[in-house]
Design a protein around this motif. Sequence first.
Motif, short mmCIF file in Angstrom:
data_model
loop_
_atom_site.label_atom_id
_atom_site.label_comp_id
_atom_site.label_asym_id
_atom_site.label_seq_id
_atom_site.Cartn_x
_atom_site.Cartn_y
_atom_site.Cartn_z
N TYR A 220 -22.87 -9.10 -25.37
CA TYR A 220 -22.18 -10.26 -24.81
C TYR A 220 -20.81 -9.87 -24.26
CZ TYR A 220 -19.77 -14.75 -24.56
OH TYR A 220 -19.05 -15.83 -24.13
N ARG A 221 -20.17 -8.88 -24.85
CA ARG A 221 -18.83 -8.47 -24.40
C ARG A 221 -18.88 -7.37 -23.34
NH1 ARG A 221 -15.08 -11.12 -27.31
NH2 ARG A 221 -15.58 -11.76 -29.46
N PHE A 222 -20.05 -6.98 -22.91
CA PHE A 222 -20.18 -5.97 -21.85
C PHE A 222 -19.62 -6.50 -20.53
CE2 PHE A 222 -23.35 -4.65 -18.44
CZ PHE A 222 -22.68 -3.49 -18.10
N GLU A 223 -18.82 -5.67 -19.86
CA GLU A 223 -18.28 -6.03 -18.55
C GLU A 223 -18.79 -5.03 -17.51
OE1 GLU A 223 -17.09 -7.19 -15.25
OE2 GLU A 223 -16.76 -8.50 -16.98
N PRO A 224 -19.62 -5.48 -16.55
CA PRO A 224 -20.22 -4.56 -15.60
C PRO A 224 -19.25 -3.95 -14.58
CG PRO A 224 -21.50 -6.59 -15.77
CD PRO A 224 -20.20 -6.83 -16.45
N VAL A 225 -18.13 -4.61 -14.30
CA VAL A 225 -17.22 -4.12 -13.25
C VAL A 225 -16.01 -3.47 -13.91
CG1 VAL A 225 -15.82 -4.72 -11.25
CG2 VAL A 225 -17.98 -5.92 -11.67
N PRO A 226 -15.87 -2.15 -13.82
CA PRO A 226 -14.73 -1.47 -14.42
C PRO A 226 -13.41 -1.97 -13.84
CG PRO A 226 -16.43 0.10 -13.82
CD PRO A 226 -16.82 -1.20 -13.20
N ALA A 227 -12.43 -2.14 -14.71
CA ALA A 227 -11.14 -2.69 -14.29
C ALA A 227 -10.42 -1.79 -13.31
CB ALA A 227 -10.27 -2.93 -15.52
N GLU A 228 -10.71 -0.49 -13.32
CA GLU A 228 -9.97 0.43 -12.45
C GLU A 228 -10.42 0.40 -10.99
OE1 GLU A 228 -12.24 3.24 -15.30
OE2 GLU A 228 -11.78 1.10 -15.20
N LEU A 229 -11.51 -0.32 -10.69
CA LEU A 229 -11.94 -0.42 -9.30
C LEU A 229 -11.09 -1.42 -8.54
CD1 LEU A 229 -15.86 -0.44 -9.60
CD2 LEU A 229 -14.36 1.50 -9.10
N THR A 230 -10.82 -1.10 -7.26
CA THR A 230 -10.16 -2.06 -6.39
C THR A 230 -11.15 -3.15 -6.02
OG1 THR A 230 -10.82 -0.97 -4.34
CG2 THR A 230 -8.79 -0.17 -5.42
N PRO A 231 -10.69 -4.29 -5.49
CA PRO A 231 -11.64 -5.33 -5.07
C PRO A 231 -12.68 -4.82 -4.08
CG PRO A 231 -9.42 -6.23 -5.16
CD PRO A 231 -9.28 -4.76 -5.39
N GLU A 232 -12.27 -3.95 -3.15
CA GLU A 232 -13.22 -3.42 -2.17
C GLU A 232 -14.25 -2.54 -2.86
OE1 GLU A 232 -9.92 -3.26 -1.93
OE2 GLU A 232 -9.60 -4.74 -0.35
N GLU A 233 -13.81 -1.72 -3.83
CA GLU A 233 -14.74 -0.87 -4.56
C GLU A 233 -15.64 -1.71 -5.47
OE1 GLU A 233 -11.64 2.94 -4.80
OE2 GLU A 233 -11.82 1.52 -6.47
N ALA A 234 -15.05 -2.72 -6.11
CA ALA A 234 -15.82 -3.56 -7.02
C ALA A 234 -16.95 -4.29 -6.30
CB ALA A 234 -14.90 -4.56 -7.71
N ALA A 235 -16.77 -4.57 -5.01
CA ALA A 235 -17.82 -5.25 -4.25
C ALA A 235 -19.09 -4.42 -4.16
CB ALA A 235 -17.31 -5.58 -2.85
N HIS A 236 -18.99 -3.11 -4.42
CA HIS A 236 -20.18 -2.25 -4.41
C HIS A 236 -20.97 -2.34 -5.72
CE1 HIS A 236 -19.82 -0.29 -0.54
NE2 HIS A 236 -18.52 -0.14 -0.74
N VAL A 237 -20.42 -2.99 -6.75
CA VAL A 237 -21.20 -3.24 -7.97
C VAL A 237 -22.08 -4.45 -7.69
CG1 VAL A 237 -21.14 -3.72 -10.44
CG2 VAL A 237 -19.37 -2.27 -9.40
N ILE A 238 -23.31 -4.18 -7.26
CA ILE A 238 -24.18 -5.27 -6.79
C ILE A 238 -24.87 -5.98 -7.95
CG2 ILE A 238 -24.53 -4.25 -4.53
CD1 ILE A 238 -27.26 -3.23 -5.51
#
Length: 535
Positions: free
Chosen positions: A425-443
């Motif tokens: 439940y506490r799993f976060e798929p998008v690492p905090a160190e990604l920029t918004p542009e990079e995070a958009a690649h986590v589909i």
Amino acid sequence: MEFVPAVRGGAVKGGRLALGEKVRVEVGAGAERAGRWVRGALGAATGVDFAAPDGVRLSLRVEEALGAEAYRLDVGPHGIEITGGDGAGAFWGAQTLRQLLGPEAFRKAPLPRGGELWTVPHCLIEDAPRFHWRGFMLDVARHFMPKDGILRHLDLMAAHKLNVLHLHLTDDQGWRVQIHRHPRLTEVGAWRRRTKVGLLESPLWDERPHGGFYTQDDLREIVAYAAERHITVVPEIDIPGHSQAAIAAYPDLGNTDVVDTAALEVLDHWGVNPNVLAPTEHVLRFYEDVLTEVLDLFPSTFVHIGGDECPKDQWRASPTAQARIAELGAGDEDGLQSALIRHFDRWLADRGRRLIGWDEILEGGLAEGAAVSSWQGYAGGIAAARAGHDVVMCPQTQVYLDWRQADGPDEPVPIAHVRTLEDVYRFEPVPAELTPEEAAHVIGTQANVWTEVLDSPRTVDYAVYPRLSALAEVAWSPLPAPAERDWPGFEARMRTHYARLDALGVEYRPPGGPHPWQRRPGVLGRPKDGPPPIV
């Protein structure tokens, strides 16, 4: 109101709508699958006639302005309106309607109700998913699951608004997809003489032959059944590692200048295996044949080619492989694997498809159009996203559902570190160190279940649920940071959801620990001490 997955926005208006014995279902263009599901599944569970010409009105329609997979559910005195941004959105809205009806609506036939009517609370819910890849990977290569079992898991996925079934069809221990051009893949490769019970240290063996495969018509049926539920089936055909079943069927696929491949059988135990495909033109043509038939069966945009855990010792010792490295200018064995991946990336792209593989395909350079399933922690996914590649986050430290669920001695065949329901439940798929542009690649994200020690539908149920319910919420809902998530609130909602799982016949792990029949005393796993590493 109680939901798993949690809805994004909802309001109870007060009062309830009684369905009565008849409901008039009005289905607009694009919502036909949702209409068929309501008439079939909800009709069977409730005994209400959802094909009546009159009665309470249930409207299912599509309004594209809402966006892909979004829906609005409006229940009031005059009926029910479900509006989806597309057909999938209308279907997910129908799933929420079933949740509102209560756990008994998850059965396949109605229970006696003593004249009590089915009712739905007056409410307005507007909802949309966070990710458009909300997946579950099911390994049917290590232990074969008959077709009906896969259809059942598709129903369970639909109930959780999951929309990608990643089907792991080939491995060292079995080949599960019929290929007409190469029939020995299933004649030989689908069967092993015996099976290790437990992991490598276990002295136990099941001496019965094990196997099975899906005919092409079986797979077409699975794909069609999934599509009715707005679920995409992504096939995985392992290349170049995890391939001993194929080599046992066709020894010329292996590194014949290093190993007597004619003596190899379908592998009967577990672990990383040194017998990998030869990097030859013959092997490329063979797997092009395989993938040609796979593409005919699976219309999914993505095709998974594995690419993980490929030991390169045989390539280092093979004059053929070394000559191939020189011929391709690949530099070394990692570059050779990259060249193989790039070949199939181009081959799939030429046919309008996209390659996805485990994060080892980053070694030696990632093919231009490839996407990555990041399983060895977050690092591979971060590197791929920063390089502009799409990523499905499924780190083993968080969402490998074959990992043990508790530390106690009753936990069956304990594997690796403890991953509890709260951990998932506490799993976060998008690492905090990604920029918004990079995070958009986590589909998206998915949970994976490997079945080396899960040898029956009951053991798969135990490993997968209720943790997959938590992953469904993570994948659907825009949750706060992991430390800020409302775990007590989720636990409270799960109390209702356990009743739904009971109605669905799921043999999940109870919160207090396994039932006596869910234990596996004397079967060794491989537990690890301490917290899992964050990589």
